[in-house]
Enzyme design. Structure first.
Site, PDB file in Angstrom:
ATOM      1  N   CYS A 133     -45.244  67.565  25.159  1.00  0.00           N
ATOM      2  CA  CYS A 133     -43.893  67.261  25.628  1.00  0.00           C
ATOM      3  C   CYS A 133     -43.419  65.918  25.063  1.00  0.00           C
ATOM      4  CB  CYS A 133     -43.838  67.332  27.150  1.00  0.00           C
ATOM      5  SG  CYS A 133     -42.204  67.753  27.749  1.00  0.00           S
TER       6      CYS A 133
ATOM      7  N   HIS B  27     -46.067  72.445  28.438  1.00  0.00           N
ATOM      8  CA  HIS B  27     -47.274  71.819  29.004  1.00  0.00           C
ATOM      9  C   HIS B  27     -48.387  72.866  29.101  1.00  0.00           C
ATOM     10  CE1 HIS B  27     -45.455  67.995  30.423  1.00  0.00           C
ATOM     11  NE2 HIS B  27     -44.362  68.727  30.416  1.00  0.00           N
TER      12      HIS B  27
ATOM     13  N   GLU C 202     -51.406  72.565  29.615  1.00  0.00           N
ATOM     14  CA  GLU C 202     -52.472  72.235  30.572  1.00  0.00           C
ATOM     15  C   GLU C 202     -52.324  72.990  31.896  1.00  0.00           C
ATOM     16  OE1 GLU C 202     -50.406  70.040  29.254  1.00  0.00           O
ATOM     17  OE2 GLU C 202     -49.370  68.856  30.781  1.00  0.00           O
TER      18      GLU C 202
HETATM   19  N1  GLN Z   1     -38.779  62.870  29.024  1.00  0.00           N
HETATM   20  C1  GLN Z   1     -38.891  63.943  28.112  1.00  0.00           C
HETATM   21  C2  GLN Z   1     -37.877  65.035  28.370  1.00  0.00           C
HETATM   22  O1  GLN Z   1     -37.292  65.099  29.422  1.00  0.00           O
HETATM   23  C3  GLN Z   1     -40.273  64.521  28.142  1.00  0.00           C
HETATM   24  C4  GLN Z   1     -40.595  65.223  29.413  1.00  0.00           C
HETATM   25  C5  GLN Z   1     -42.052  65.477  29.588  1.00  0.00           C
HETATM   26  O2  GLN Z   1     -42.877  64.934  28.867  1.00  0.00           O
HETATM   27  N2  GLN Z   1     -42.397  66.277  30.572  1.00  0.00           N
HETATM   28  O3  GLN Z   1     -37.652  65.872  27.526  1.00  0.00           O
END
Ligand code: GLN
Length: 609
Positions: free
Chosen positions: A404, A531, A533
């Site tokens: 992310c 994500h 994970e």
């Molecule tokens: N802050 C970034 C976004 O909103 C990454 C979000 C995250 O890593 N979950 O896209």
């Protein structure tokens, strides 16, 4: 009358003694007896969900397939039981009150005073009855047992309406053979004598009884195994049989917890108490695999060092699923995980002036790691440090996984240093940047914070046949992973990125959103917008994490030359399931007391041999 069986797990004395793991383990034991198990976690706070929490206070926000942002304990249930939960499986005080207040506004209670008892307590019971029936393991069958974990400890003012709801539930609605109360307590061993003290347990059980619930099982958390004499004392003072007192002492890994409970006869007790007619878990395939996991974990000899460059490194729980996913993959490649938490801001130039020793220590840890992981995150603090870590990994050919924000940092770094776009940034962090390589997704930037991100399970299509992530995912055409973000890689620049070697090999179904990035000519430099994970399992490690661990342990080459297959010897990954015969061969020599006769090396699915 419902025939659903309920296991209510409450906690006493203090929080943070592993109630969630014990509750998940009970579920796992029932599952290994062939029973369909679901779970509900109750968090008695007023927030509607965990989405707006600071990871500092509560640890990671766990995300479900349906986009529910929930307590991280739901992650434990999904991992232990290999199930898919829904947002309603997490009850909060906020959700219950919102539900009751909406009904009040609709006029459902016309003429009545709306009160905690009976309206809130009824709403809790109805919610639990409704959600317990929702299928969770993909076969659309109604679960048979629902584990309900009540957050906090007995006596907390916030928990009172829930305790009262269950008192009524078990008294009026559920027959005695259909519920069971488990109380997880602490047996401290203070001072130099190390004597095990039962008083805190006695007091919390008294409190529980005072509120109208009697424990069927008392599970004592303790440093060392609870002595028989101490069990007898608890039995006497807490009015239960000695065989209803269980000891969970500190063990080498959480994989041991279900085994410890099984050894002490918990499944026999639950079968009888809940009148369930199922075989014992001892010879069950699921339990044997679990046992094998625990033994393999304890016998690992080689170590792999992974640097986790994050922002909330003070609190391990802030990266709970990331750490679990790393552990699953490390175990799969037969290495002990040596995790180094690096505070991203410590890598930044300012730190050199402010605190040179912290700066040098952070860099020392980074450069001596076998692999680097930059996890998700929000806000500006530490992002320059994460960008520096991505630069180190890219230019020194060190395995890198960006999740992310970790993907976004890798893209920013590439724009600045490979394309020479000075000041390239994400508009989240520098709205006025000349090179907005990461931008907001307009439909997700509504000005409201709660529940407005791009959340939950989405499809990613591969557009490349030979890329490593596709191979790691078992050569599938698409993958479905969970998301939680508001910003994305700017599609305008993708062509330039790709011409320079940064490939976006996985994209959303409409092709608009960049989901998976791979860098040409690097041993493993991968970024994912989702994500992975969240759906990693002990026996089914997340593919991008597995790739990081394969590369970091020098096993990637062997994996490639094996035609991207794991050794059939012992593999936990999907599509590589060992046969029943192989499993029984591996566990042939297992006894409940000892580890298997296979060494960790022998059982690695990735040995070069
Ligand atoms: N802050 C970034 C976004 O909103 C990454 C979000 C995250 O890593 N979950 O896209």
């Amino acid at each position: 009358m419902s025939s659903m069986k309920y296991v209510l797990v409450s906690g006493g004395v203090i929080s943070g003694i592993g109630k969630g793991v014990i509750a998940s383990s009970l579920g796992m034991i029932l599952k290994s007896c062939g029973i369909r198990v679901t779970s509900i976690k109750i968090d008695p706070y007023i927030n509607i969900d965990a989405g707006t929490f600071s990871p500092y206070e509560h640890g990671e926000v766990f995300v479900l397939d349906d986009g529910g942002e929930v307590d991280l304990d739901l992650g434990n249930y999904e991992r232990f039981l290999d199930i898919t939960l829904h947002r309603d499986n997490n009850i909060t005080t906020g959700k219950i009150y919102q539900h009751v207040i909406n009904r009040e506004r609709r006029g459902d209670y016309l003429g009545k005073t709306v009160q905690v008892v009976p309206h809130i307590t009824d709403a809790v019971q109805e919610w639990v009855e409704r959600v317990a029936k929702i299928p969770v393991d993909g076969d659309n069958k109604i679960p048979e047992v629902c584990i309900v974990e009540l957050g906090g400890t007995i006596g907390d003012i916030e928990g009172m309406p829930f305790i009262e709801a269950f008192r009524q539930f078990f008294h009026f609605r559920v027959k005695r053979e259909n519920y069971c109360c488990v109380h997880v307590s602490l047996v401290p061993q203070p001072g130099t004598t190390g004597e095990q003290k039962t008083k805190p347990t006695q007091q919390s059980v008294r409190e529980l009884r005072g509120l109208g619930l009697s424990p069927d099982l008392i599970v004592c958390r303790c440093q060392t195994p609870v002595a028989e004499s101490v069990k007898s004392k608890i039995s006497l003072f807490c009015h239960v049989e000695p065989q209803q007192v269980f000891s969970i002492h500190d063990v080498s890994s959480i994989y041991r917890v279900p085994l410890l409970l099984t050894e002490q006869g918990v499944s026999e007790y639950l079968m009888k108490r809940l009148q369930l007619n199922h075989p014992s878990p001892y010879n069950n395939r699921w339990m044997l695999r679990w046992k094998d996991l625990a033994s393999r974990h304890d016998q690992l000899l080689k170590e792999v060092t992974i640097a986790l460059v994050g922002k909330y490194t003070q609190l391990e729980d802030a990266y709970a699923s990331v750490i679990k996913a790393l552990q699953h993959s490390a175990l799969c490649v037969s290495h002990k995980l040596n995790l180094k938490y690096i505070e991203a801001a410590h890598l930044e130039m300012e730190m050199l002036k402010e605190n040179p020793s912290k700066y040098h220590e952070a860099w020392h840890q980074l450069v001596s790691a076998n692999g680097i992981l930059v996890p998700g995150g929000f806000g500006i603090r530490g992002t320059e440090g994460k960008i520096l870590a991505a630069n180190w990994a890219r230019t020194k050919n060190i395995p890198y996984l960006g999740v992310c924000l970790g993907l976004q940092c890798a893209v920013i770094e590439f724009a600045r240093n490979a394309l020479g776009w000075e000041g390239a940034h994400s508009t989240e962090l520098d709205p006025a940047t000349k090179h907005p390589v990461v931008i907001d997704m307009p439909e997700h930037n509504t000005g409201q914070m709660g529940g407005t991100m791009r959340l939950g399970k989405r499809k990613t299509l591969f557009n490349c046949q030979t890329c490593i992530t596709k191979k790691l995912y078992g050569n599938k055409e698409f993958v479905e992973e969970r998301h939680r973000h508001r910003y994305e890689v700017n599609p305008k620049f993708v062509k330039t990125f790709e011409e320079t070697g940064m490939k976006f090999v996985g994209r959303s179904v409409d092709g608009e959103r960049m989901e998976i990035m791979e860098l040409d000519g690097h041993q493993y430099f991968v970024g994912v917008q989702y994500h992975p994970e969240y759906i990693s399992r002990p026996m089914k490690p997340s593919p991008p994490y597995l790739g990081l661990l394969l590369a970091s342990t020098g096993k990637m080459q062997a994996y490639r030359s094996r035609g991207y297959r794991m050794s059939p010897h012992l593999s936990y990954s999907e599509g590589n399931e060992s046969s029943d015969d192989e499993i029984s061969e591996i566990v042939k020599n297992l006894s409940m007391e000892d580890g298997p006769e296979v060494s960790a090396k022998d059982s690695s699915p990735f040995d070069e041999s």
